[in-house]
Design an enzyme around this catalytic site. Structure first.
Site, PDB file in Angstrom:
ATOM      1  CB  CYS A  77      15.324   2.808  -4.045  1.00 25.95           C
ATOM      2  SG  CYS A  77      14.206   2.402  -2.712  1.00 25.95           S
ATOM      3  CG  ASP A  78      15.401   4.529  -7.650  1.00 24.09           C
ATOM      4  OD1 ASP A  78      15.966   3.422  -7.707  1.00 24.09           O
ATOM      5  OD2 ASP A  78      14.175   4.672  -7.725  1.00 24.09           O
TER       6      ASP A  78
ATOM      7  CB  CYS B  56      12.439   4.996  -3.089  1.00 25.18           C
ATOM      8  SG  CYS B  56      13.520   4.241  -1.882  1.00 25.18           S
TER       9      CYS B  56
HETATM   10  C1  LIG Z   1       9.702   2.913  -8.477  1.00 25.19           C
HETATM   11  C2  LIG Z   1      10.093   2.188  -7.207  1.00 25.19           C
HETATM   12  C3  LIG Z   1      11.422   1.854  -7.000  1.00 25.19           C
HETATM   13  C4  LIG Z   1      11.802   1.159  -5.857  1.00 25.19           C
HETATM   14  N1  LIG Z   1      13.108   0.838  -5.683  1.00 25.19           N
HETATM   15  C5  LIG Z   1      13.493   0.165  -4.573  1.00 25.19           C
HETATM   16  C6  LIG Z   1      14.857  -0.181  -4.368  1.00 25.19           C
HETATM   17  O1  LIG Z   1      15.724   0.121  -5.191  1.00 25.19           O
HETATM   18  N2  LIG Z   1      15.173  -0.842  -3.221  1.00 25.19           N
HETATM   19  C7  LIG Z   1      14.256  -1.178  -2.265  1.00 25.19           C
HETATM   20  O2  LIG Z   1      14.609  -1.785  -1.251  1.00 25.19           O
HETATM   21  N3  LIG Z   1      12.960  -0.860  -2.438  1.00 25.19           N
HETATM   22  C8  LIG Z   1      12.560  -0.197  -3.559  1.00 25.19           C
HETATM   23  N4  LIG Z   1      11.242   0.147  -3.723  1.00 25.19           N
HETATM   24  C9  LIG Z   1      10.279  -0.224  -2.671  1.00 25.19           C
HETATM   25  C10 LIG Z   1       9.905  -1.734  -2.781  1.00 25.19           C
HETATM   26  O3  LIG Z   1       9.560  -2.045  -4.126  1.00 25.19           O
HETATM   27  C11 LIG Z   1       8.746  -2.006  -1.844  1.00 25.19           C
HETATM   28  O4  LIG Z   1       9.170  -1.727  -0.524  1.00 25.19           O
HETATM   29  C12 LIG Z   1       8.252  -3.460  -1.923  1.00 25.19           C
HETATM   30  O5  LIG Z   1       7.849  -3.805  -3.229  1.00 25.19           O
HETATM   31  C13 LIG Z   1       7.074  -3.645  -0.971  1.00 25.19           C
HETATM   32  O6  LIG Z   1       6.603  -4.954  -1.116  1.00 25.19           O
HETATM   33  P1  LIG Z   1       5.102  -5.335  -0.674  1.00 25.19           P
HETATM   34  O7  LIG Z   1       4.940  -6.763  -1.035  1.00 25.19           O
HETATM   35  O8  LIG Z   1       4.872  -4.925   0.723  1.00 25.19           O
HETATM   36  O9  LIG Z   1       4.142  -4.403  -1.532  1.00 25.19           O
HETATM   37  P2  LIG Z   1       4.022  -4.178  -3.113  1.00 25.19           P
HETATM   38  O10 LIG Z   1       5.285  -4.465  -3.810  1.00 25.19           O
HETATM   39  O11 LIG Z   1       3.448  -2.816  -3.235  1.00 25.19           O
HETATM   40  O12 LIG Z   1       2.948  -5.265  -3.570  1.00 25.19           O
HETATM   41  C14 LIG Z   1       1.604  -5.140  -3.190  1.00 25.19           C
HETATM   42  C15 LIG Z   1       0.738  -5.892  -4.185  1.00 25.19           C
HETATM   43  O13 LIG Z   1      -0.614  -5.885  -3.701  1.00 25.19           O
HETATM   44  C16 LIG Z   1      -1.502  -5.717  -4.788  1.00 25.19           C
HETATM   45  N5  LIG Z   1      -2.778  -5.156  -4.287  1.00 25.19           N
HETATM   46  C17 LIG Z   1      -3.029  -3.918  -3.816  1.00 25.19           C
HETATM   47  N6  LIG Z   1      -4.325  -3.798  -3.449  1.00 25.19           N
HETATM   48  C18 LIG Z   1      -4.901  -4.995  -3.690  1.00 25.19           C
HETATM   49  C19 LIG Z   1      -6.218  -5.517  -3.518  1.00 25.19           C
HETATM   50  N7  LIG Z   1      -7.227  -4.795  -3.006  1.00 25.19           N
HETATM   51  N8  LIG Z   1      -6.481  -6.796  -3.911  1.00 25.19           N
HETATM   52  C20 LIG Z   1      -5.477  -7.581  -4.411  1.00 25.19           C
HETATM   53  N9  LIG Z   1      -4.215  -7.132  -4.588  1.00 25.19           N
HETATM   54  C21 LIG Z   1      -3.913  -5.868  -4.225  1.00 25.19           C
HETATM   55  C22 LIG Z   1      -0.761  -4.785  -5.723  1.00 25.19           C
HETATM   56  O14 LIG Z   1      -1.218  -4.949  -7.061  1.00 25.19           O
HETATM   57  C23 LIG Z   1       0.691  -5.245  -5.566  1.00 25.19           C
HETATM   58  O15 LIG Z   1       1.064  -6.194  -6.545  1.00 25.19           O
HETATM   59  C24 LIG Z   1      10.833   0.818  -4.865  1.00 25.19           C
HETATM   60  C25 LIG Z   1       9.477   1.163  -5.090  1.00 25.19           C
HETATM   61  C26 LIG Z   1       9.106   1.835  -6.243  1.00 25.19           C
HETATM   62  C27 LIG Z   1       7.647   2.191  -6.470  1.00 25.19           C
END
Ligand SMILES: Cc1cc2nc3c(=O)[nH]c(=O)nc-3n(C[C@H](O)[C@H](O)[C@H](O)COP(=O)(O)OP(=O)(O)OC[C@H]3O[C@@H](n4cnc5c(N)ncnc54)[C@H](O)[C@@H]3O)c2cc1C
Length: 405
Positions: free
Chosen positions: A223-224, A220
């Site tokens: 983000c980074d 991202c």
């Molecule tokens: C390396 C990295 C750096 C980032 N840095 C930033 C930043 O600096 N600033 C920023 O704003 N955003 C950043 N992001 C993006 C941010 O982390 C995401 O937008 C945010 O975490 C999304 O939240 P979410 O809850 O929608 O999904 P996620 O955080 O992806 O959580 C989804 C969860 O669902 C679980 N899951 C998936 N499939 C299943 C299933 N079938 N059954 C049960 N559980 C399941 C997964 O294990 C996971 O824990 C970054 C992302 C990454 C990968």
């Protein structure tokens, strides 16, 4: 006795990678010992396994060990709860990332019996992010794990029940109640379900990648990218719209951005391609695939070099950028719900204004939702919006007239 888990294995061993990934997903700290470069490691492994070289061999803080354990054995050993206390909840949340956790805080504060089920560890992608600098309220930034822990603690305070290392395989509904089936074979029921399973950034699969994510390899730019202000060079992998858009964005921080594309042309729209080709601080390398990532020799654990191979000539060369951004696609975690709820052409879940999907009582929020911005603050916001949509949905069920037979 050391209180840190020690994992003995080798870089070529897929089972070792799986075990390391499992511990990492649960955010369990461990020490990695590559027995090919650590002769003492071979001795430890053989001592533990009656003279045999069985890897991974994992030694725990209590002195016990497991040789070649499955994820289930590891989950049991580190004390993960994999079965819920009840069978029926008001709300089941699939995915314990920022979106799901936020919904759970709202719901539990309103006395809804709430269960979160996560296939990996709580905190989602935020939990494995090294540092977050754009999340409001933390002027000096905050570690991803720390933020995730705080949100989890807040949810626990309100009595949210949470399962980790349990995947959801299917959701079905009879129109009144949803049935959530897990990979462990359990069935849980609720009148409302939230899908907050996020999306997975595609990786190259090249050697060394896994260990350098967040330490020079990123997904991202928003983000980074700012971490690299003033650096000489960044590499962007990919040639589609996201790669070029993010690559152009990164030029504001560094002297040069090098795009590494597998094919012989850029596949983004013409406008973007023209812009990239006209930007003097951008270079495009075609027909190149990444074969490995290597850490710096200074022990910092940060990205030191990327080896790329010319797919036409077979020649290899090393690049030494300050960081590498991978934009080779994104897979929404919607496999388990395909055919059940409406998805867009990228596989992301379509919702109405109240974040309800095409399946009654099933909502979606965060990175898994079509139209989401893949940012933490948005995921948290969508989690709150979904909680309100769910409350209104449950209230509407409660006010439905009861039909007497
Ligand atoms: C390396 C990295 C750096 C980032 N840095 C930033 C930043 O600096 N600033 C920023 O704003 N955003 C950043 N992001 C993006 C941010 O982390 C995401 O937008 C945010 O975490 C999304 O939240 P979410 O809850 O929608 O999904 P996620 O955080 O992806 O959580 C989804 C969860 O669902 C679980 N899951 C998936 N499939 C299943 C299933 N079938 N059954 C049960 N559980 C399941 C997964 O294990 C996971 O824990 C970054 C992302 C990454 C990968």
């Amino acid at each position: 006795m050391d209180d840190i888990i020690k994992v003995y294995g080798a870089s070529w061993c897929p089972d070792c990678r799986r075990a390391k990934r499992f511990l990492g997903d649960q955010r369990v700290s461990f020490e990695w010992h590559d027995i090919e470069v650590d002769p003492d490691g071979v001795r430890v492994v053989q001592e533990r396994n009656n003279g045999n070289n069985i890897i991974p061999t994992i030694i725990f803080a209590d002195g016990s060990h497991l040789a070649e354990p499955s994820n289930e054995e590891l989950a049991e050993k580190i004390g993960l709860e994999r079965m819920a206390m009840l069978h029926v909840y008001d709300l089941i949340i699939i995915g314990g990332g920022p979106a799901g956790l936020t919904t759970s805080i709202y719901a539990a504060r309103e006395n809804l019996q709430t269960l979160i089920i996560d296939s990996k560890g709580l905190g989602g992608q935020a939990g494995v992010t090294e540092r977050l600098d754009n999340y409001p309220g933390f002027p000096d930034g905050i570690g991803g794990a720390e933020l995730a822990d705080r949100i989890v603690q807040q949810a626990q305070k309100y009595g949210v029940e949470m399962l980790q290392a349990v995947s959801v395989n299917a959701i079905t509904t009879d129109g009144e109640e949803c049935d959530v089936e897990t990979a462990t074979g359990d069935h849980y029921h609720a009148r409302a379900v939230l899908i907050a399973t996020g999306s997975t950034y595609r990786r190259t699969g090249a050697e060394g990648e896994e260990d350098l994510i967040g330490a020079g390899i990123h997904f991202c730019a928003t983000c980074d990218g700012p971490f690299y202000k003033g650096a000489k060079e960044l590499v962007v992998l990919g040639g589609g719209n996201s790669a070029l858009e993010e690559g152009l964005f990164l030029t504001q921080f560094v002297d040069k951005v090098t795009i590494v594309q597998r094919g012989d042309r850029l596949t983004a729209n013409k406008l973007l391609v023209d812009k990239v080709l006209m930007t003097s601080r951008m270079e495009v390398l075609y027909n190149r695939s990444v074969t490995s990532f290597r850490a710096k020799d200074d022990g910092s654990g940060k990205l030191g070099a990327i080896t790329i191979q010319n797919t036409e000539t077979g020649e290899t060369e090393e690049l030494h950028p300050a960081g590498c951004f991978v934009f080779i696609g994104l897979d929404p975690n919607t496999e388990f719900i395909k055919g059940q709820v409406d998805l867009d052409d990228r596989g992301l879940i379509l919702t109405d204004m109240g974040l309800q999907t095409s399946m009654p009582g099933v909502f979606a929020a965060g990175d898994v939702r079509s139209g989401s911005t893949k940012q933490l603050a948005s995921a948290v916001g969508e989690g709150a919006a979904a909680a309100i949509g769910i409350r209104m949905y449950l209230e509407s069920l409660d006010s439905k007239p009861v039909h007497m037979m």
